[in-house]
Scaffold this active site. Structure first.
Site, PDB file in Angstrom:
ATOM      1  N   LYS A 114       0.861  -1.189   0.000  1.00  0.00           N
ATOM      2  CA  LYS A 114       0.000   0.000   0.000  1.00  0.00           C
ATOM      3  C   LYS A 114       0.889   1.228   0.000  1.00  0.00           C
ATOM      4  O   LYS A 114       2.043   1.170   0.448  1.00  0.00           O
ATOM      5  CB  LYS A 114      -0.873   0.007   1.258  1.00  0.00           C
ATOM      6  CG  LYS A 114      -2.094   0.888   1.157  1.00  0.00           C
ATOM      7  CD  LYS A 114      -3.265   0.155   0.529  1.00  0.00           C
ATOM      8  CE  LYS A 114      -4.498   1.031   0.445  1.00  0.00           C
ATOM      9  NZ  LYS A 114      -5.682   0.254   0.054  1.00  0.00           N
TER      10      LYS A 114
HETATM   11  P1  NAD Z   1     -13.028   7.809  -2.483  1.00  0.00           P
HETATM   12  O1  NAD Z   1     -11.980   8.833  -2.327  1.00  0.00           O
HETATM   13  O2  NAD Z   1     -13.636   7.586  -3.822  1.00  0.00           O
HETATM   14  O3  NAD Z   1     -14.225   8.103  -1.453  1.00  0.00           O
HETATM   15  C1  NAD Z   1     -14.010   8.267  -0.084  1.00  0.00           C
HETATM   16  C2  NAD Z   1     -15.327   8.675   0.547  1.00  0.00           C
HETATM   17  O4  NAD Z   1     -15.169   8.772   1.964  1.00  0.00           O
HETATM   18  C3  NAD Z   1     -15.804  10.050   0.068  1.00  0.00           C
HETATM   19  O5  NAD Z   1     -17.198   9.995  -0.137  1.00  0.00           O
HETATM   20  C4  NAD Z   1     -15.460  10.952   1.247  1.00  0.00           C
HETATM   21  O6  NAD Z   1     -16.281  12.083   1.316  1.00  0.00           O
HETATM   22  C5  NAD Z   1     -15.711  10.003   2.397  1.00  0.00           C
HETATM   23  N1  NAD Z   1     -15.103  10.462   3.642  1.00  0.00           N
HETATM   24  C6  NAD Z   1     -13.833  10.891   3.824  1.00  0.00           C
HETATM   25  N2  NAD Z   1     -13.670  11.262   5.101  1.00  0.00           N
HETATM   26  C7  NAD Z   1     -14.829  11.043   5.726  1.00  0.00           C
HETATM   27  C8  NAD Z   1     -15.300  11.225   7.063  1.00  0.00           C
HETATM   28  N3  NAD Z   1     -14.487  11.697   8.005  1.00  0.00           N
HETATM   29  N4  NAD Z   1     -16.574  10.873   7.354  1.00  0.00           N
HETATM   30  C9  NAD Z   1     -17.404  10.397   6.408  1.00  0.00           C
HETATM   31  N5  NAD Z   1     -17.023  10.200   5.137  1.00  0.00           N
HETATM   32  C10 NAD Z   1     -15.756  10.524   4.801  1.00  0.00           C
HETATM   33  O7  NAD Z   1     -12.399   6.455  -1.888  1.00  0.00           O
HETATM   34  P2  NAD Z   1     -12.821   4.958  -2.185  1.00  0.00           P
HETATM   35  O8  NAD Z   1     -11.931   4.442  -3.228  1.00  0.00           O
HETATM   36  O9  NAD Z   1     -14.300   4.858  -2.319  1.00  0.00           O
HETATM   37  O10 NAD Z   1     -12.373   4.272  -0.803  1.00  0.00           O
HETATM   38  C11 NAD Z   1     -13.231   4.206   0.338  1.00  0.00           C
HETATM   39  C12 NAD Z   1     -12.767   3.064   1.232  1.00  0.00           C
HETATM   40  O11 NAD Z   1     -12.779   1.842   0.487  1.00  0.00           O
HETATM   41  C13 NAD Z   1     -11.349   3.208   1.765  1.00  0.00           C
HETATM   42  O12 NAD Z   1     -11.271   2.608   3.052  1.00  0.00           O
HETATM   43  C14 NAD Z   1     -10.535   2.363   0.790  1.00  0.00           C
HETATM   44  O13 NAD Z   1      -9.326   1.899   1.348  1.00  0.00           O
HETATM   45  C15 NAD Z   1     -11.505   1.240   0.561  1.00  0.00           C
HETATM   46  N6  NAD Z   1     -11.259   0.471  -0.664  1.00  0.00           N
HETATM   47  C16 NAD Z   1     -11.222   1.080  -1.883  1.00  0.00           C
HETATM   48  C17 NAD Z   1     -11.019   0.305  -3.014  1.00  0.00           C
HETATM   49  C18 NAD Z   1     -11.070   0.887  -4.405  1.00  0.00           C
HETATM   50  O14 NAD Z   1     -11.031   0.118  -5.366  1.00  0.00           O
HETATM   51  N7  NAD Z   1     -11.144   2.181  -4.579  1.00  0.00           N
HETATM   52  C19 NAD Z   1     -10.825  -1.066  -2.902  1.00  0.00           C
HETATM   53  C20 NAD Z   1     -10.873  -1.653  -1.647  1.00  0.00           C
HETATM   54  C21 NAD Z   1     -11.113  -0.868  -0.540  1.00  0.00           C
END
Ligand code: NAD
Length: 424
Positions: A114
């Site tokens: 990561k």
């Molecule tokens: P993203 O940047 O597209 O979205 C993140 C979201 O979280 C946004 O809506 C943001 O407003 C919200 N957020 C941030 N801080 C916040 C807070 N304090 N309270 C409430 N909401 C808050 O990111 P993503 O890719 O959707 O990732 C979200 C989660 O999923 C992370 O934990 C990431 O590690 C995990 N994840 C992502 C992927 C992927 O393919 N993108 C894969 C596996 C896991």
């Protein structure tokens, strides 16, 4: 004889502390492989880099960048890159470790890695973001590569950022290396279905969970925290299956609609304003009220440590689908289990993204691209097969799905570790 790491100071609720506790819980199920368990508590390689860039106004800014390769026993490192003001080495270590577990849980031929930059991308212009991404890629270029470690999108990173990373790595190495990152634009060797793959995996595992607890998805009430890549795609699929998205929260606010939001309107609003805050099709509520919402399914899809012990006592849902990595602290996990709430853990629930990243990597190597249908069929098959094996393990040992996922995954990682043996 083994010493704890000197440079991290985990607490029970911090990301690395959470991960260590999860590893401790799996030890009784590892049999003879338990002698290797310390491997899982010692990341293989960690790189901290300075990322200096010239800002648009001529100032020089420095950002802290990280890339952690937690375990490479089963293959090259694989895991996303996060741009966020709260990124720390400890957080990236935990996220890399969860990638090792996740990749092994779905049996992908990858280790776990990561990366991240401690920055607020919302304060950067597009050109500054590009310069920061390129300098970071160049700095971590000494340990990444299509056969070594393959980054992907995570919080606040997207296909455009992957395109800059791919271009920078290719410029530095002298040939176009599409396989160095996944989650690229489709024009540059990206895979169809990648953008929505994580949300799709959340839906597929959630559908299976619902079947097992006799919860009808048609009419089910769903609350989603985080309405980015993962949360919005999962919400859309639950909505298409007849579910009502009654609450959503992101960094811009928390909204509620007892009848369910109009998803097309909500998605359009988020696209144009950058968040759910101010959406006219729902009522505003304060952030803490989100955890009291009457719902059947709760999807944390934002950041780590969101479901604390105190919030776990208030959650109304029958099922929690961990779209985010590490959203539930161990004490909250215990409370949810005692209360009979089914938790589908991150290490299987959100594995859809890395699974399609694997497909992308394979397609890039073979320069032969699959249709979206082929991708979705293969994704569903892998997720359902992996979840079945995990569920069988949980039933056999009478353990939670999280410990069962760790049991399946850690057995694979440590088998590879012991078969390879220690060098020298
Ligand atoms: P993203 O940047 O597209 O979205 C993140 C979201 O979280 C946004 O809506 C943001 O407003 C919200 N957020 C941030 N801080 C916040 C807070 N304090 N309270 C409430 N909401 C808050 O990111 P993503 O890719 O959707 O990732 C979200 C989660 O999923 C992370 O934990 C990431 O590690 C995990 N994840 C992502 C992927 C992927 O393919 N993108 C894969 C596996 C896991």
């Amino acid at each position: 004889m083994t010493q704890a790491l000197s440079f991290v100071h985990p607490t029970p609720d911090s990301p690395w502390g959470t991960y260590l506790m999860q590893v401790d819980r799996v030890v009784p199920y590892l049999g003879h492989l338990a002698r290797w368990v310390e491997t899982l508590k010692h990341p293989k390689r960690m790189l901290i880099v300075d990322v200096p860039i010239e800002m648009d106004d001529g100032r020089i800014a420095h950002f802290e960048g990280f890339r952690v390769q937690h375990n490479l026993s089963r293959g090259p490192g694989k895991g996303g890159v996060r741009f966020h003001p709260d990124v720390t080495l400890e957080e990236v270590m935990a996220l890399a470790a969860w990638m090792s577990v996740k990749n092994a849980a779905v049996n992908l031929p990858f280790g776990g890695a990561k990366g991240g930059i401690r920055c607020d991308p919302k304060l950067l212009s597009n050109k500054e973001l590009e310069r920061m991404t390129r300098r970071y890629t160049s700095e971590i270029g000494i340990i990444i590569g299509p056969q070594r470690d393959i980054p992907a999108p995570d919080v606040n990173t997207n296909p455009q950022i992957m395109a800059w990373m791919m271009d920078t790595y290719s410029m530095n190495t002298g040939s176009t290396a599409t396989g160095v990152v996944t989650g690229k634009p489709v024009d540059l060797g990206g895979s169809l279905g990648r953008v929505k793959a994580t949300g799709r995996g959340v839906f597929v595992t959630g559908r299976e969970g619902a079947r097992r607890i006799n919860l009808d998805l048609n009419g089910a009430r769903v609350a989603v925290q985080g309405f980015g890549n993962v949360g919005s795609a999962a919400a859309e699929l639950f909505n298409q299956a007849g579910g009502k998205i009654v609450a959503a929260q992101d960094h811009t606010g928390s909204i509620f609609n007892d009848h369910g939001f109009d998803m097309a309107d909500l998605i359009a609003h988020v696209k144009s304003t950058g968040g759910v805050g101010g959406f006219k099709g729902g009522e505003f509520m304060n952030a803490e009220e989100f955890w009291d919402v009457d719902c059947d399914i709760l999807i944390p899809a934002a950041l780590e440590g969101q479901i604390t012990a105190e919030r776990a006592r208030r959650v109304k849902a029958r099922m929690v689908l961990e779209g985010a990595n590490g959203p539930t602290v161990p004490s909250a996990d215990d409370i949810l289990a005692e209360r009979g709430v089914l938790v589908v853990p991150d290490v299987i629930c959100n594995a859809g993204g890395v699974t399609v990243s694997y497909f992308e990597w394979v397609q890039d190597f073979s320069s032969f691209f699959w249709t979206e249908d082929e991708i979705n069929v293969r994704l569903d098959k892998i997720m359902i097969g992996a979840l079945k094996r995990i569920w069988d393990t949980a039933d056999r040992h009478k353990i939670t799905l999280r410990t069962a996922t760790f049991a399946v995954a850690c057995e694979r990682i440590l088998t590879a570790r012991s078969e390879r043996g220690l060098y020298p």
